[in-house]
Design a protein around this motif. Structure first.
Motif, mmCIF file in Angstrom:
data_model
loop_
_atom_site.group_PDB
_atom_site.id
_atom_site.type_symbol
_atom_site.label_atom_id
_atom_site.label_comp_id
_atom_site.label_asym_id
_atom_site.label_seq_id
_atom_site.Cartn_x
_atom_site.Cartn_y
_atom_site.Cartn_z
ATOM 1 N N ILE A 7 0.864 -1.173 0.000
ATOM 2 C CA ILE A 7 0.000 0.000 0.000
ATOM 3 C C ILE A 7 0.903 1.225 0.000
ATOM 4 C CG2 ILE A 7 -1.823 1.254 1.206
ATOM 5 C CD1 ILE A 7 -2.348 -1.515 2.646
ATOM 6 N N GLY A 8 0.824 2.016 -1.052
ATOM 7 C CA GLY A 8 1.633 3.224 -1.148
ATOM 8 C C GLY A 8 0.835 4.439 -0.715
ATOM 9 N N LYS A 25 -1.970 -0.202 10.190
ATOM 10 C CA LYS A 25 -1.228 -1.228 10.927
ATOM 11 C C LYS A 25 -2.043 -1.741 12.107
ATOM 12 C CE LYS A 25 3.137 -2.015 13.415
ATOM 13 N NZ LYS A 25 3.434 -3.278 12.713
ATOM 14 N N GLU A 26 -2.657 -0.823 12.844
ATOM 15 C CA GLU A 26 -3.459 -1.217 14.001
ATOM 16 C C GLU A 26 -4.668 -2.047 13.592
ATOM 17 O OE1 GLU A 26 -4.396 2.489 15.829
ATOM 18 O OE2 GLU A 26 -2.358 2.828 16.567
ATOM 19 N N ALA A 27 -5.240 -1.743 12.431
ATOM 20 C CA ALA A 27 -6.442 -2.441 11.989
ATOM 21 C C ALA A 27 -6.167 -3.891 11.602
ATOM 22 C CB ALA A 27 -7.065 -1.700 10.810
ATOM 23 N N PHE A 28 -4.963 -4.172 11.113
ATOM 24 C CA PHE A 28 -4.679 -5.499 10.596
ATOM 25 C C PHE A 28 -3.695 -6.312 11.418
ATOM 26 C CE2 PHE A 28 -6.252 -3.302 6.790
ATOM 27 C CZ PHE A 28 -7.201 -4.216 6.364
ATOM 28 N N GLU A 29 -3.079 -5.729 12.430
ATOM 29 C CA GLU A 29 -1.993 -6.442 13.094
ATOM 30 C C GLU A 29 -2.468 -7.664 13.878
ATOM 31 O OE1 GLU A 29 0.043 -3.758 15.591
ATOM 32 O OE2 GLU A 29 -1.690 -3.218 16.801
ATOM 33 N N GLN A 32 -3.074 -10.055 10.413
ATOM 34 C CA GLN A 32 -2.038 -10.070 9.379
ATOM 35 C C GLN A 32 -0.772 -9.421 9.932
ATOM 36 O OE1 GLN A 32 -2.734 -11.355 6.301
ATOM 37 N NE2 GLN A 32 -4.912 -11.655 6.721
ATOM 38 N N SER A 33 0.376 -9.835 9.393
ATOM 39 C CA SER A 33 1.601 -9.135 9.753
ATOM 40 C C SER A 33 1.705 -7.882 8.889
ATOM 41 C CB SER A 33 2.825 -10.035 9.542
ATOM 42 O OG SER A 33 2.939 -10.442 8.196
ATOM 43 N N VAL A 34 1.975 -6.764 9.538
ATOM 44 C CA VAL A 34 2.006 -5.472 8.858
ATOM 45 C C VAL A 34 3.314 -4.765 9.191
ATOM 46 C CG1 VAL A 34 0.838 -3.269 8.523
ATOM 47 C CG2 VAL A 34 -0.503 -5.298 9.112
ATOM 48 N N VAL A 35 3.937 -4.175 8.192
ATOM 49 C CA VAL A 35 5.141 -3.387 8.417
ATOM 50 C C VAL A 35 4.985 -2.049 7.711
ATOM 51 C CG1 VAL A 35 6.372 -4.322 6.406
ATOM 52 C CG2 VAL A 35 7.674 -3.364 8.315
ATOM 53 N N ILE A 36 5.466 -0.987 8.355
ATOM 54 C CA ILE A 36 5.449 0.347 7.768
ATOM 55 C C ILE A 36 6.874 0.730 7.390
ATOM 56 C CG2 ILE A 36 4.972 2.797 8.144
ATOM 57 C CD1 ILE A 36 2.846 1.957 10.172
ATOM 58 N N ILE A 37 7.061 1.143 6.159
ATOM 59 C CA ILE A 37 8.373 1.601 5.695
ATOM 60 C C ILE A 37 8.242 3.058 5.268
ATOM 61 C CG2 ILE A 37 10.154 1.337 3.931
ATOM 62 C CD1 ILE A 37 9.649 -1.624 3.947
ATOM 63 N N ILE A 108 2.547 -4.524 3.438
ATOM 64 C CA ILE A 108 3.661 -3.584 3.506
ATOM 65 C C ILE A 108 3.126 -2.198 3.162
ATOM 66 C CG2 ILE A 108 5.913 -2.928 2.581
ATOM 67 C CD1 ILE A 108 6.253 -5.921 1.794
ATOM 68 N N VAL A 109 3.247 -1.284 4.116
ATOM 69 C CA VAL A 109 2.799 0.091 3.899
ATOM 70 C C VAL A 109 4.029 0.950 3.661
ATOM 71 C CG1 VAL A 109 1.566 2.063 4.863
ATOM 72 C CG2 VAL A 109 0.800 -0.256 5.406
ATOM 73 N N ILE A 110 4.112 1.572 2.499
ATOM 74 C CA ILE A 110 5.223 2.464 2.197
ATOM 75 C C ILE A 110 4.668 3.878 2.108
ATOM 76 C CG2 ILE A 110 4.985 1.707 -0.226
ATOM 77 C CD1 ILE A 110 8.111 3.336 1.333
ATOM 78 N N GLU A 111 5.200 4.780 2.935
ATOM 79 C CA GLU A 111 4.679 6.151 2.953
ATOM 80 C C GLU A 111 5.790 7.160 2.749
ATOM 81 O OE1 GLU A 111 5.082 8.604 5.507
ATOM 82 O OE2 GLU A 111 5.125 7.564 7.441
ATOM 83 N N GLY A 112 5.483 8.183 1.945
ATOM 84 C CA GLY A 112 6.478 9.207 1.686
ATOM 85 C C GLY A 112 6.017 10.199 0.637
ATOM 86 N N LEU A 113 6.740 11.287 0.543
ATOM 87 C CA LEU A 113 6.390 12.359 -0.390
ATOM 88 C C LEU A 113 6.242 11.883 -1.824
ATOM 89 C CD1 LEU A 113 8.876 15.166 0.776
ATOM 90 C CD2 LEU A 113 6.397 15.139 1.151
#
Length: 210
Positions: A7-8, A25-29, A32-37, A108-113
């Motif tokens: 998820i971008g 992350k809180e909704a799925f942890e 499911q295993s969730v990681v934020i990058i 996998i959540v990837i967040e950024g500009l």
């Protein structure tokens, strides 16, 4: 199809990307295993530069990021591998000596500009999100964050915003909104949009495991 989904989450500086990432992350942890990058951790290493040179770097331009490494790490994670993720020292304006061990995850959540600005990154995303928050709100949040958490002065934050952040946002970040599958106004405060996003993520996870 990859066993992991990506998820971008893109949007302007201090738009609420991190808040939404944490809610996902809180909704799925529990199921499911969730990681934020954070894309911010992939700023290029500047150990070879003086502090004066580091301060002059335009951190709001896509060239400031090592997206090649980020793409490589995401591909490794979606293939079931693990990576040693860099971290960034915002006080000293360079990559930290500390790295984080990240294992492959279901989500996998990837967040950024520039997550949606970069073609390679957005092509890896199963869901592309843009957080759309008014400029004045973003500026106030950025000001508080940089002064309180990153050791910046009021004058430096204002100067950076007026000479770089605003222009870079208009040139690179705002146009990337057209690539989004979901646009969330008001950031993490928009519970309706987040609930709809969670429903979509659940459907993709279910599709992957069936």
């Amino acid at each position: 199809m990859n066993s992991s989904i990506i998820i971008g989450i893109a949007g302007g500086s201090a738009s609420g990307k991190t808040s939404i990432s944490r809610q996902l992350k809180e909704a799925f942890e529990n199921t499911q295993s969730v990681v934020i990058i954070r894309q911010d951790d992939y700023y290029k290493d500047q150990h070879q530069k003086t502090m004066e040179e580091r301060i002059k770097t335009n951190y709001d331009h896509p060239f400031a990021f090592d997206n090649e490494l980020l793409v490589e790490h995401l591909k490794t994670l979606t293939s079931g591998g693990s990576v040693e993720k860099p971290t960034y020292d915002f006080v000293h304006h360079t990559r930290s000596d500390h790295v984080e061990h990240i294992d492959s995850s279901d989500v996998i959540v990837i967040e950024g500009l520039f997550v949606l600005e970069n073609e390679e990154l957005r092509d890896l995303c199963d869901i592309k999100v843009f957080v759309d928050t008014d400029a004045d709100i973003r500026f106030i949040r950025r000001l508080l964050r940089d002064v309180n958490d990153r050791g910046r002065t009021l004058d430096s934050v204002v100067t950076q915003y007026t000479t770089r952040v605003r222009d870079m946002h208009n040139q690179f970040v705002e146009p990337s909104k057209r690539y989004a599958d979901v646009i969330i106004p008001e950031g993490g405060q928009n519970s309706v949009a987040i609930d709809l996003l969670l429903t979509k993520i659940s459907s993709i996870i279910h599709r992957n495991v069936v």
